[in-house]
Motif scaffolding. Structure first.
Motif, mmCIF file in Angstrom:
data_model
loop_
_atom_site.group_PDB
_atom_site.id
_atom_site.type_symbol
_atom_site.label_atom_id
_atom_site.label_comp_id
_atom_site.label_asym_id
_atom_site.label_seq_id
_atom_site.Cartn_x
_atom_site.Cartn_y
_atom_site.Cartn_z
ATOM 1 N N SER A 141 0.843 -1.205 0.000
ATOM 2 C CA SER A 141 0.000 0.000 0.000
ATOM 3 C C SER A 141 0.878 1.256 0.000
ATOM 4 N N ARG A 142 2.084 1.167 0.607
ATOM 5 C CA ARG A 142 2.994 2.318 0.547
ATOM 6 C C ARG A 142 3.610 2.460 -0.845
ATOM 7 N N LEU A 143 4.016 1.342 -1.436
ATOM 8 C CA LEU A 143 4.599 1.420 -2.789
ATOM 9 C C LEU A 143 3.628 2.089 -3.757
ATOM 10 N N LEU A 144 2.340 1.776 -3.579
ATOM 11 C CA LEU A 144 1.314 2.307 -4.501
ATOM 12 C C LEU A 144 0.698 3.613 -4.009
ATOM 13 N N THR A 166 12.368 -5.052 9.032
ATOM 14 C CA THR A 166 13.555 -4.257 9.384
ATOM 15 C C THR A 166 13.575 -2.841 8.795
ATOM 16 N N ILE A 167 12.873 -2.607 7.683
ATOM 17 C CA ILE A 167 12.974 -1.299 7.006
ATOM 18 C C ILE A 167 11.606 -0.609 6.885
ATOM 19 N N CYS A 168 10.661 -1.270 6.256
ATOM 20 C CA CYS A 168 9.352 -0.631 6.026
ATOM 21 C C CYS A 168 8.476 -0.888 7.254
ATOM 22 N N LEU A 169 8.881 -0.266 8.358
ATOM 23 C CA LEU A 169 8.273 -0.567 9.664
ATOM 24 C C LEU A 169 6.889 0.070 9.813
ATOM 25 N N GLU A 206 6.939 4.667 10.942
ATOM 26 C CA GLU A 206 8.384 4.741 11.182
ATOM 27 C C GLU A 206 9.231 4.021 10.141
ATOM 28 N N PRO A 207 8.889 4.105 8.857
ATOM 29 C CA PRO A 207 9.717 3.402 7.874
ATOM 30 C C PRO A 207 11.097 4.058 7.730
ATOM 31 N N GLN A 208 12.101 3.202 7.511
ATOM 32 C CA GLN A 208 13.486 3.701 7.364
ATOM 33 C C GLN A 208 13.766 3.890 5.870
ATOM 34 N N CYS A 209 13.102 4.871 5.273
ATOM 35 C CA CYS A 209 13.129 5.006 3.811
ATOM 36 C C CYS A 209 14.524 5.260 3.251
ATOM 37 N N THR A 210 15.380 5.922 4.023
ATOM 38 C CA THR A 210 16.709 6.225 3.470
ATOM 39 C C THR A 210 17.517 4.944 3.257
ATOM 40 N N GLU A 211 17.170 3.871 3.944
ATOM 41 C CA GLU A 211 17.904 2.599 3.767
ATOM 42 C C GLU A 211 17.146 1.608 2.893
ATOM 43 N N CYS A 212 16.052 2.050 2.300
ATOM 44 C CA CYS A 212 15.166 1.106 1.617
ATOM 45 C C CYS A 212 15.660 0.772 0.206
ATOM 46 N N PRO A 213 15.764 -0.523 -0.125
ATOM 47 C CA PRO A 213 16.256 -0.912 -1.451
ATOM 48 C C PRO A 213 15.258 -0.649 -2.581
ATOM 49 N N VAL A 214 13.998 -0.405 -2.226
ATOM 50 C CA VAL A 214 12.999 -0.185 -3.293
ATOM 51 C C VAL A 214 12.418 1.232 -3.213
ATOM 52 N N GLN A 215 13.201 2.115 -2.626
ATOM 53 C CA GLN A 215 12.731 3.502 -2.452
ATOM 54 C C GLN A 215 12.356 4.149 -3.790
ATOM 55 N N THR A 216 13.122 3.864 -4.856
ATOM 56 C CA THR A 216 12.841 4.510 -6.147
ATOM 57 C C THR A 216 11.513 4.040 -6.744
ATOM 58 N N HIS A 217 10.980 2.930 -6.224
ATOM 59 C CA HIS A 217 9.698 2.419 -6.745
ATOM 60 C C HIS A 217 8.527 2.879 -5.872
ATOM 61 N N CYS A 218 8.814 3.661 -4.824
ATOM 62 C CA CYS A 218 7.788 3.892 -3.803
ATOM 63 C C CYS A 218 7.081 5.237 -3.978
ATOM 64 N N LYS A 219 5.795 5.149 -4.264
ATOM 65 C CA LYS A 219 4.998 6.359 -4.499
ATOM 66 C C LYS A 219 4.744 7.128 -3.188
ATOM 67 N N ALA A 220 4.535 6.391 -2.095
ATOM 68 C CA ALA A 220 4.286 7.067 -0.812
ATOM 69 C C ALA A 220 5.505 7.890 -0.407
ATOM 70 N N TYR A 221 6.720 7.374 -0.707
ATOM 71 C CA TYR A 221 7.943 8.114 -0.390
ATOM 72 C C TYR A 221 8.005 9.394 -1.230
ATOM 73 N N LYS A 222 7.740 9.228 -2.540
ATOM 74 C CA LYS A 222 7.802 10.391 -3.444
ATOM 75 C C LYS A 222 6.802 11.448 -3.019
ATOM 76 N N LEU A 248 4.019 10.571 1.886
ATOM 77 C CA LEU A 248 2.808 10.051 2.552
ATOM 78 C C LEU A 248 3.112 8.847 3.444
ATOM 79 N N THR A 249 4.402 8.591 3.668
ATOM 80 C CA THR A 249 4.743 7.327 4.348
ATOM 81 C C THR A 249 4.155 7.214 5.757
ATOM 82 N N SER A 250 3.975 8.360 6.440
ATOM 83 C CA SER A 250 3.408 8.215 7.795
ATOM 84 C C SER A 250 1.878 8.122 7.791
HETATM 85 FE FE1 SF4 Z 1 8.549 1.519 2.850
HETATM 86 FE FE2 SF4 Z 1 8.477 3.070 0.674
HETATM 87 FE FE3 SF4 Z 1 9.893 3.858 2.756
HETATM 88 FE FE4 SF4 Z 1 10.685 1.763 1.310
HETATM 89 S S1 SF4 Z 1 10.555 3.878 0.666
HETATM 90 S S2 SF4 Z 1 10.640 1.897 3.571
HETATM 91 S S3 SF4 Z 1 8.732 0.856 0.735
HETATM 92 S S4 SF4 Z 1 7.677 3.573 2.715
#
Ligand code: SF4
Length: 345
Positions: A143-146, A187-190, A194-210, A213-215
């Motif tokens: 749901s965060r990725l989308l 461990t990362i998308c908590l 509290e997601p650790q987005c700066t360490e996330c391997p799929v951050q470039t695919h994540c719409k909520a990050y862009k 909206l992650t919180s």
């Molecule tokens: Fe989760 Fe997206 Fe953050 Fe990655 S970038 S930790 S998928 S919210």
């Protein structure tokens, strides 16, 4: 999609959690680990898993184990139906599947205690089938990725998200892909914003990050408050032994041992009367500290009495020494606060 799969698997190859069932992912080991991990933290599960596999190394051993021994191996993990279902499923596997776990998700879900998530995990990790294993962690990640603002507790939405995960699972390394999602969620998308987005391997695919909206995601409807059960628990000692009784087969904590207890809060006077009716002649009775145990959907609030007595022949309890209680009888964690009164001194 291919880039997403590859980014996740490259990260998994470097950062996968080292877990005992991963070093040798046989169907039996994966099954036991998945059952133990339902509702229970990885750190808690590891010693239970090691002990279980030492005591019951094969499906045949599990199918034949005595129920009291099985429950003792499970004591402290909670949700004891999981253990009873393991034994029932092992008996079916022995009689219907020649003592081998079936490899197809559809066959796995037909076994007691195995739902779609566990079936997907076993089929993909142990048998290399390209099927998803979708639990709350995976729903949160997706749901965060989308950047989906739909309620992930809603059955229709859950189903839609599961269909998307099904498309994402690669034909090659499906088990690693599902485990990578599990590790990402742990461990990362908590949860809890509290997601650790700066360490996330799929951050470039994540719409909520862009969209920052992650919180706010995932969206979940508010849970119903837990039901509260009030109880009065008696720790009764007579002639150096403590009174226990076995819980019913159906319902919460089936077939486990417990201290005698009744629904509702009893006063000391009411307790004295009840104990006489139960066949105990009282020498002494003292109130003990209140205790609370939280299950997923209910809470037990327990007051207690420590009782010294003499047993009349009509008493229906099983009597056990402190030593026997520690080694032989499986008493659920709900009664942990009362265990400390089980010392002869
Ligand atoms: Fe989760 Fe997206 Fe953050 Fe990655 S970038 S930790 S998928 S919210």
């Amino acid at each position: 999609m291919k880039q997403f799969q590859s980014d996740l698997l490259v990260w998994y190859d470097k950062k996968a959690r080292v877990l005992p069932w991963r070093s040798e992912p046989t169907p039996y080991r994966v099954w036991i680990s998945e059952m133990m991990l339902q509702q229970t933290r990885v750190d808690t599960v590891i010693p239970y898993f090691m002990r279980f596999l030492t005591e019951l190394p094969t499906i045949q051993d599990l199918a034949e184990v005595e129920e009291d021994k099985l429950l003792k191996l499970w004591q402290g993990l909670g949700y004891y139906n999981r253990a009873l279902n393991l034994k029932k499923a092992a008996q079916i596997i022995v009689s219907k599947f020649a003592a081998q776990l079936p490899s197809e998700k559809e066959e796995l879900v037909s076994l007691p205690g195995i739902g779609p998530y566990s079936a997907g995990a076993i089929a993909s990790i142990a048998f290399g089938k390209a099927v998803p294993a979708v639990d709350g962690n995976v729903l949160r990640i997706l749901s965060r990725l989308l950047a989906s603002k739909e309620d992930i507790t809603n059955t229709k939405i859950k189903k839609e998200l599961e269909e998307i995960v099904t498309l994402l699972v690669p034909a090659e390394r499906p088990g690693d892909f599902n485990q990578a999602l599990m590790d990402l969620g742990a461990t990362i998308c908590l949860p809890n914003g509290e997601p650790q987005c700066t360490e996330c391997p799929v951050q470039t695919h994540c719409k909520a990050y862009k969209e920052e909206l992650t919180s706010d995601i995932p969206v979940k409807s508010v849970k119903k408050a837990r039901a509260i059960d009030k109880k009065t628990v008696f720790v009764i000692i007579a002639e150096g032994k403590f009174a226990l009784r076995k819980r019913d087969e159906g319902g919460l904590l089936p077939n486990l041992w417990e201290f005698p207890n009744v629904d509702g809060y009893l006063t000391q006077k009411q307790s004295e009367q009840l104990l006489q009716e139960m066949g105990i002649t009282l020498k002494q009775i003292q109130p003990i500290k209140m205790s609370k145990h939280i299950f997923s959907h209910r809470e037990w609030h327990m007051k207690g009495y420590f009782v010294e007595g003499e047993v009349l022949s009509s008493s229906n309890f099983t009597w056990a020494t402190e030593e026997e209680i520690r080694h032989q009888y499986s008493i659920p964690t709900a009664f942990k606060a009362f265990m400390k009164y089980c010392q002869n001194e």
